[in-house]
Design a protein around this motif. Structure first.
Motif, PDB file in Angstrom:
ATOM      1  N   THR A 168       0.810  -1.216   0.000  1.00 45.34           N
ATOM      2  CA  THR A 168       0.000   0.000   0.000  1.00 45.34           C
ATOM      3  C   THR A 168       0.847   1.271   0.000  1.00 45.34           C
ATOM      4  N   ASP A 169       2.099   1.185   0.462  1.00 44.29           N
ATOM      5  CA  ASP A 169       2.981   2.357   0.457  1.00 44.29           C
ATOM      6  C   ASP A 169       3.641   2.575  -0.892  1.00 44.29           C
ATOM      7  N   ALA A 170       3.576   1.562  -1.779  1.00 46.06           N
ATOM      8  CA  ALA A 170       4.250   1.666  -3.070  1.00 46.06           C
ATOM      9  C   ALA A 170       3.282   1.905  -4.224  1.00 46.06           C
ATOM     10  N   VAL A 171       1.988   1.671  -4.012  1.00 45.30           N
ATOM     11  CA  VAL A 171       1.035   1.762  -5.119  1.00 45.30           C
ATOM     12  C   VAL A 171       0.794   3.219  -5.516  1.00 45.30           C
ATOM     13  N   VAL A 172       0.757   3.450  -6.840  1.00 43.88           N
ATOM     14  CA  VAL A 172       0.487   4.774  -7.398  1.00 43.88           C
ATOM     15  C   VAL A 172      -0.970   4.872  -7.857  1.00 43.88           C
ATOM     16  N   GLY A 173      -1.439   3.840  -8.559  1.00 40.11           N
ATOM     17  CA  GLY A 173      -2.811   3.859  -9.056  1.00 40.11           C
ATOM     18  C   GLY A 173      -3.126   2.591  -9.815  1.00 40.11           C
ATOM     19  N   TRP A 174      -4.387   2.478 -10.246  1.00 37.54           N
ATOM     20  CA  TRP A 174      -4.802   1.283 -10.988  1.00 37.54           C
ATOM     21  C   TRP A 174      -6.108   1.549 -11.726  1.00 37.54           C
ATOM     22  N   SER A 175      -6.464   0.622 -12.614  1.00 37.46           N
ATOM     23  CA  SER A 175      -7.740   0.701 -13.319  1.00 37.46           C
ATOM     24  C   SER A 175      -8.856   0.667 -12.288  1.00 37.46           C
ATOM     25  N   ALA A 176      -9.744   1.654 -12.328  1.00 29.56           N
ATOM     26  CA  ALA A 176     -10.723   1.820 -11.247  1.00 29.56           C
ATOM     27  C   ALA A 176     -11.732   0.685 -11.164  1.00 29.56           C
ATOM     28  N   HIS A 177     -11.909  -0.101 -12.241  1.00 30.11           N
ATOM     29  CA  HIS A 177     -12.901  -1.173 -12.192  1.00 30.11           C
ATOM     30  C   HIS A 177     -12.341  -2.461 -11.582  1.00 30.11           C
ATOM     31  N   LEU A 178     -11.060  -2.476 -11.199  1.00 26.38           N
ATOM     32  CA  LEU A 178     -10.505  -3.651 -10.543  1.00 26.38           C
ATOM     33  C   LEU A 178     -11.101  -3.796  -9.138  1.00 26.38           C
ATOM     34  N   THR A 179     -11.218  -5.022  -8.682  1.00 29.72           N
ATOM     35  CA  THR A 179     -11.694  -5.304  -7.332  1.00 29.72           C
ATOM     36  C   THR A 179     -10.510  -5.319  -6.374  1.00 29.72           C
TER      37      THR A 179
END
Length: 225
Positions: A168-179
């Motif tokens: 969680t400290d490394a994530v920048v972003g992702w496709s919003a429809h992912l679960t």
């Protein structure tokens, strides 16, 4: 006066069209013709007739930011002119969001964006306070979004057959429809022995992608004496 400092790649050129472009790998130039939005405190220079105004997020957004220490503090930039934006010499990238797209980005990684984009601060499902209490900004609409990343980003495809687990400290972003959901990769016995430091991750499932940075620690400004 002569110097490599005055080489063409370092010189700011007049904009040929409204909107954002990469000035270089560490900064964004935005030719403002009306209004745009940017991270508070990210403007490093401007020329022309521009006004900068703090942009509110509403009571809900303010509450979430107070609880988590994160969020997306914005300012509106209005008028006619050019402005340059950067944040702690992080790498800058421009994402073109098309109609129908939905992208979730951590507030700490947003630099500036077109006014045709809309955003909403949402709780990351499955990541309660034990997972960092993540509140990300979901962007929809159409237009350009500039994001920043400490170091070179890694874009990892997510498929139904191969979910991806991220810190969680490394994530920048992702496709919003992912679960999204929390995943514990450490046994109780291992945790009692001190653990590996990698006890809980955010699991992303579905079809899309996730962006991570090569760092788990938010850079701290040097202490001033």
């Amino acid at each position: 006066m002569k110097s490599d400092l005055f080489a063409t790649e370092h010189m700011a050129q007049a904009a040929t069209a409204p909107g954002m472009t990469l000035q270089n790998s560490k900064s964004i130039k935005y030719a403002v013709n009306g209004e745009m939005h940017a991270r508070q405190g990210s403007m490093i220079a401007f020329r022309g007739n521009l006004q900068f105004e703090r942009k509110g997020q509403g009571i809900g957004g303010m509450l979430k930011r107070a609880v988590t220490g994160e969020g997306l503090p914005l300012m509106a930039v209005r008028g006619q002119g050019e402005a340059w934006f950067a944040h702690e010499a992080a790498n800058c990238f421009i994402i073109e969001v098309e109609q129908g797209d939905a992208l979730t980005i951590n507030g700490r990684n947003v630099l500036c964006f077109d006014p045709t984009l809309t955003y909403e601060i949402k709780t990351v499902k499955g990541a309660g306070m034990t997972g960092g209490g993540l509140f990300n900004s979901v962007f929809t609409g159409y237009g350009k979004l500039a994001v920043i990343c400490e170091g070179g980003p890694i874009v990892i495809p997510v498929t139904a057959q191969a979910p991806v687990y991220v810190d969680t400290d490394a994530v920048v972003g992702w496709s919003a429809h992912l679960t999204t959901s929390l995943h514990r990769s450490q046994s109780v016995g291992s945790m009692l022995r001190g653990g590996s430091g990698e006890a809980v991750q955010l699991m992303l499932q579905g079809e899309g992608f996730v962006i991570v940075r090569p760092s788990e620690v938010t850079p701290q400004k040097a202490t001033q004496n």
